[in-house]
Design a protein around this motif. Structure first.
Motif, PDB file in Angstrom:
ATOM      1  N   ALA A   1      57.334 -55.882   5.350  1.00 22.97           N
ATOM      2  CA  ALA A   1      58.037 -56.112   4.116  1.00 22.97           C
ATOM      3  C   ALA A   1      57.641 -57.305   3.326  1.00 22.97           C
ATOM      4  CB  ALA A   1      59.453 -56.122   4.506  1.00 22.97           C
ATOM      5  N   GLY A   2      57.318 -57.679   2.294  1.00 25.52           N
ATOM      6  CA  GLY A   2      56.735 -58.883   1.446  1.00 25.52           C
ATOM      7  C   GLY A   2      57.338 -59.002  -0.039  1.00 25.52           C
ATOM      8  N   SER A   3      56.105 -59.894  -0.482  1.00 25.55           N
ATOM      9  CA  SER A   3      56.570 -59.887  -1.850  1.00 25.55           C
ATOM     10  C   SER A   3      55.651 -58.779  -2.948  1.00 25.55           C
ATOM     11  CB  SER A   3      56.475 -60.927  -2.638  1.00 25.55           C
ATOM     12  OG  SER A   3      55.163 -61.536  -2.406  1.00 25.55           O
ATOM     13  N   ALA A   4      54.250 -58.547  -1.805  1.00 18.65           N
ATOM     14  CA  ALA A   4      53.466 -57.832  -2.137  1.00 18.65           C
ATOM     15  C   ALA A   4      54.027 -56.414  -2.404  1.00 18.65           C
ATOM     16  CB  ALA A   4      52.306 -57.391  -1.569  1.00 18.65           C
ATOM     17  N   PRO A   5      53.678 -54.865  -3.007  1.00 19.06           N
ATOM     18  CA  PRO A   5      54.168 -54.079  -3.592  1.00 19.06           C
ATOM     19  C   PRO A   5      53.236 -53.063  -2.876  1.00 19.06           C
ATOM     20  CG  PRO A   5      52.891 -54.165  -5.132  1.00 19.06           C
ATOM     21  CD  PRO A   5      53.261 -55.686  -4.606  1.00 19.06           C
ATOM     22  N   THR A   6      53.600 -51.754  -2.346  1.00 15.25           N
ATOM     23  CA  THR A   6      52.354 -50.643  -1.325  1.00 15.25           C
ATOM     24  C   THR A   6      52.229 -49.825  -2.601  1.00 15.25           C
ATOM     25  OG1 THR A   6      54.332 -51.037   0.562  1.00 15.25           O
ATOM     26  CG2 THR A   6      52.754 -48.592  -0.167  1.00 15.25           C
ATOM     27  N   VAL A   7      51.147 -50.379  -2.887  1.00 13.84           N
ATOM     28  CA  VAL A   7      50.289 -49.361  -4.175  1.00 13.84           C
ATOM     29  C   VAL A   7      49.890 -47.904  -3.389  1.00 13.84           C
ATOM     30  CG1 VAL A   7      48.261 -48.853  -5.478  1.00 13.84           C
ATOM     31  CG2 VAL A   7      49.400 -51.757  -4.885  1.00 13.84           C
ATOM     32  N   LEU A   8      50.218 -46.544  -3.782  1.00 10.17           N
ATOM     33  CA  LEU A   8      50.077 -45.437  -3.650  1.00 10.17           C
ATOM     34  C   LEU A   8      49.466 -44.736  -5.092  1.00 10.17           C
ATOM     35  CD1 LEU A   8      53.308 -44.860  -1.749  1.00 10.17           C
ATOM     36  CD2 LEU A   8      51.293 -45.588  -1.109  1.00 10.17           C
ATOM     37  N   ARG A   9      48.586 -43.988  -5.157  1.00 14.58           N
ATOM     38  CA  ARG A   9      48.268 -42.826  -6.024  1.00 14.58           C
ATOM     39  C   ARG A   9      48.035 -41.042  -5.711  1.00 14.58           C
ATOM     40  NH1 ARG A   9      42.387 -45.674  -5.399  1.00 14.58           N
ATOM     41  NH2 ARG A   9      42.340 -45.664  -3.518  1.00 14.58           N
ATOM     42  N   ALA A  10      47.545 -40.710  -6.328  1.00 12.84           N
ATOM     43  CA  ALA A  10      47.913 -39.569  -6.755  1.00 12.84           C
ATOM     44  C   ALA A  10      47.607 -38.856  -7.077  1.00 12.84           C
ATOM     45  CB  ALA A  10      49.436 -38.802  -6.045  1.00 12.84           C
ATOM     46  N   GLN A  11      46.293 -37.372  -6.984  1.00 13.25           N
ATOM     47  CA  GLN A  11      46.004 -36.559  -7.975  1.00 13.25           C
ATOM     48  C   GLN A  11      47.021 -35.372  -8.476  1.00 13.25           C
ATOM     49  OE1 GLN A  11      42.766 -34.901  -5.937  1.00 13.25           O
ATOM     50  NE2 GLN A  11      41.058 -35.633  -7.951  1.00 13.25           N
ATOM     51  N   VAL A  12      46.844 -35.392 -10.189  1.00 14.84           N
ATOM     52  CA  VAL A  12      47.766 -34.505 -10.864  1.00 14.84           C
ATOM     53  C   VAL A  12      47.133 -33.943 -11.536  1.00 14.84           C
ATOM     54  CG1 VAL A  12      49.408 -34.161 -12.176  1.00 14.84           C
ATOM     55  CG2 VAL A  12      49.835 -36.044 -10.906  1.00 14.84           C
ATOM     56  N   PHE A  13      47.262 -31.768 -11.130  1.00  8.88           N
ATOM     57  CA  PHE A  13      45.979 -31.204 -11.981  1.00  8.88           C
ATOM     58  C   PHE A  13      47.353 -30.559 -12.827  1.00  8.88           C
ATOM     59  CE2 PHE A  13      43.000 -32.501  -7.909  1.00  8.88           C
ATOM     60  CZ  PHE A  13      42.567 -31.881  -9.213  1.00  8.88           C
TER      61      PHE A  13
END
Length: 733
Positions: free
Chosen positions: A495-507
């Motif tokens: 855990a820390g200040s940096a976010p957890t960046v996540l991507r997804a594909q949406v059709f």
């Protein structure tokens, strides 16, 4: 745009033969749109400019004809309190009074303030003029949403500037006094190319007189809606044209016209491009570039963001590796679109006029194999006429993408997608579906402008002909949920200040530019608790991006949810990662770097969290070092030091450990400060690079001090070195 007489004749003959019944599913609605202010319209784009929940429309005017005023039509539903799907021209109060030769106009919230701004692609065929930035005055601007101001001069950064801080490839003589630069642009597309949460732009050009030797350029958003060229090659052109053998600016290798080399040694970033598209073609969630070319072969560039471990390194020209033989022939490839045509959750291609034989301008479809390699070049039936634009829509509401084609000099056409599991199949359904038409159409965009559950079409016509509103009279409604797939797997982390960046594909069963506005969010649960949510934002190209809070601790379950304008909801599978308590104190940079022989001050930096248990790499990076020189990371477990060393300062205490040698990379021409050293310390700690670091590098509580050392041939021995400042970090759980 230049067209052949034979192609126009073929189009007119086809139009004469396409006699459908008087009643059709799409009707030409002339009462709900303005008709008196006709022009030479090149492009139409939909967006909700005033935030009232309905679709408005903008039009790019002028093109080959000359300077004209771009226009805006406001939907009279929502804030206007009128009839939804009825439009009024409100150009005079809402748009800057600027006459230019516009070929494209694009909506994007590039300053991230919640409203839609505009980018206008202009050509200098009539007079020298730039592409323009028009800012929506709502949001951060503090004005009224839906009213625009020209901020071209303020939104381009460091054009033509070439020094150690900014390395523009644009010759200074091409920078225009009022902002922007001299160019012949027909299309620019937005997308989050570097995955930093804002929208960047790919700026294509066809070159003066369709010469095809002016390079396409990429510009990165600084987070505040200002754009600076991404030119990792460090090369600056001396004229407006790029030559064979010059560095590929943003693509790996040297420029070579029409190259089929896909190794990264060569690329072709200059062609007579009239259209450019961004999408994830190879399934790694970053945005690749499908690069159109009117006279040459269309090209594909793979984004290397994932392949290079998150470093923003150049794209690779993979044209020769991903397209089959005969995928494109002849001269007159005006446009192409990417979308999931066969329902297998990857993007396929519809190439407009891609296969040309004599006077026949044939459309073809190409299927994506799932890894960005395209197969099965299938001609579209009845597609010989000279066409200008193809757009996707689901006109019969069966869940797949059908085709609307804007024809240059005759009948526009409609195709039904009949894919049934074995190859792409399209049926020509214009007779009985579309009214008779002999306009000169240059563009069409599709969306449900009257919110009645089906997709309508606006057609942009040139030659002082009015735009067409083709109203879909179907009684079917869209009940198809978006498909959320390829949700990114998060690494275990501290855990820390940096976010957890996540991507997804949406059709979804609609054009990509309407899917951008699907309400999409990340939902997350900590240790089996209730789900909370954070928004995801469109990165363009079917990709959405979101950030989970970085301070979460425990077992984190997460999923992505996307809702279209009708409330149809799609949800991804649920994934999990572990987050352990965070590190304190945070890594700190200290000590003084040595000014190198080129006058640059090397810098050390880091990404991630130095965790012994998390799988996420802790990246230590050295930047502003001399290009193409060897170097290594020196590190110590004995703390800090500040003593003279090889003309600089040794910042880590003895005894010192070292990594294996690395190469700084960077520009391939001349000596400059574009070099970067990068090392994943978690990966290195396994010994996978061949070293034998002490076991303490894996033990929580260990304090590590490190500094970059490299070669610098500009100094005489023994001081011929680079020395960065230093980094101190504590390894946590």
């Amino acid at each position: 745009m230049l067209r052949s007489t034979s192609a126009a004749l073929a189009a007119l003959l086809f139009a004469a033969a396409s006699t459908g019944p008087a009643s059709a599913q799409f009707v030409h609605n002339t009462t709900s749109v303005p008709t008196g202010n006709v022009g030479y319209t090149e492009n139409v784009d939909f967006g909700d400019v005033d935030g009232d929940g309905d679709w408005d429309a903008v039009f790019a005017e002028g093109g080959d004809w000359g300077n004209q005023q771009n226009r805006i039509w406001i939907n009279q539903g929502g804030l206007q309190g009128g009839v939804l799907g009825t439009f009024v021209d409100e150009t005079t109060p809402r748009m800057p009074v600027i006459l230019d030769t516009s070929r494209d106009i694009e909506f994007a919230d590039f300053d991230r303030d919640g409203d839609l701004d505009l980018n206008i692609s202009n050509t200098s065929s009539v007079q020298n003029q730039p592409n323009r930035w028009w800012i929506n005055m709502g949001g951060l601007q503090g004005g009224t949403a839906g009213f625009f101001q020209d901020q071209t001069a303020a939104r381009w950064l460091n054009l033509g500037v070439h020094n150690t801080i900014s390395q523009s490839s644009i010759p200074a003589m091409q920078v225009l006094p009022g902002g922007g630069f001299l160019d012949w642009s027909c299309d620019s597309d937005f997308g989050d190319i570097d995955n930093d949460g804002d929208l960047d732009i790919a700026h294509s050009t066809y070159g003066g007189a369709f010469s095809g030797n002016t390079p396409t350029r990429l510009f990165l958003n600084d987070g505040a809606g200002r754009f600076e060229e991404f030119n990792p090659s460090g090369f600056q052109l001396t004229t407006g044209q790029i030559q064979n053998g010059n560095p590929g600016l943003w693509a790996s290798g040297l420029q070579q016209a029409n190259t089929t080399n896909s190794s990264g040694a060569q690329c072709d970033i200059a062609s007579s491009a009239l259209d450019i598209d961004l999408a994830d073609t190879d399934g790694d969630l970053d945005l690749d570039i499908l690069h159109g070319a009117r006279q040459e072969l269309p090209r594909m560039f793979q984004n290397r963001l994932v392949e290079n471990g998150g470093d923003m390194l150049p794209f690779r020209d993979v044209t020769g590796a991903v397209f089959p033989a005969g995928y494109s022939t002849g001269n007159g490839h005006y446009e192409q679109e990417m979308g999931d045509l066969d329902g297998d959750n990857d993007v396929d291609i519809l190439g407009l006029n891609w296969v040309i034989s004599g006077s026949a301008f044939n459309e073809v479809s190409l299927e994506n194999s799932g890894n960005g390699v395209f197969t099965n070049v299938v001609p579209l039936p009845n597609s010989a006429p000279d066409d200008n634009e193809v757009d996707y829509l689901d006109y019969d509401m069966d869940g797949d993408l059908d085709l609307f084609i804007a024809n240059f000099s005759g009948q526009d056409r409609l195709y039904r997608n009949d894919h049934a599991g074995a190859g792409l199949v399209f049926a020509h359904t214009t007779p009985g579906m579309l009214p008779l038409d002999n306009t000169t159409s240059l563009d069409a965009d599709t969306c449900d402008v009257d919110s009645d559950g089906d997709t309508d079409v606006f057609v942009a016509n040139t030659g002082a002909q009015p735009e067409w509103f083709l109203e879909n009279t179907s009684t079917a409604n869209d009940v198809r949920a978006p498909i959320v797939t390829r949700l990114e797997q998060a690494f275990n982390r501290a855990a820390g200040s940096a976010p957890t960046v996540l991507r997804a594909q949406v059709f979804d069963n609609a054009a990509y530019y309407t899917n951008w506005y699907n309400a999409t969010q990340l939902e997350y649960s900590v240790n089996g608790g209730a789900f909370a949510s954070v928004p995801m934002h469109s990165s363009a190209g079917q990709i959405f991006r979101g950030e989970l809070p970085g301070n979460l601790v425990g077992t984190i379950d997460y999923r992505a949810r996307s809702v279209d304008q009708y409330g149809n909801t799609g949800v991804s599978s649920t994934l999990t990662f572990q987050a352990t308590p965070g590190c304190a104190p945070a890594p700190v940079v200290y000590c003084s770097a040595k000014l190198n022989s080129l006058g640059c001050l090397p810098q050390i930096g880091f990404e991630g969290t130095p965790s012994a248990s998390a799988g996420l790499g802790f990246i230590v990076r050295g930047s502003l070092v001399r290009n193409r020189k060897s170097g290594l990371l020196i590190y110590s477990l004995a703390g800090r030091q500040n003593s003279p060393f090889q003309g600089g300062t040794l910042c880590v205490a003895m005894p010192i450990q070292r990594t294996l040698p690395l190469n700084s990379g960077g520009s391939t021409s001349g000596s400059d400060c574009t070099g970067v050293f990068t090392l994943d310390m978690n990966f290195y700690a396994t010994g996978a690079l061949g070293g034998s670091p002490p076991a303490a590098l894996k033990v929580p509580g260990t304090l590590v001090n490190c500094q970059w050392w490299g070669r610098d041939s500009g100094f005489a021995a023994p001081n011929n070195t680079t020395l960065s400042d230093a980094l101190e970090y504590l390894i946590c759980q």
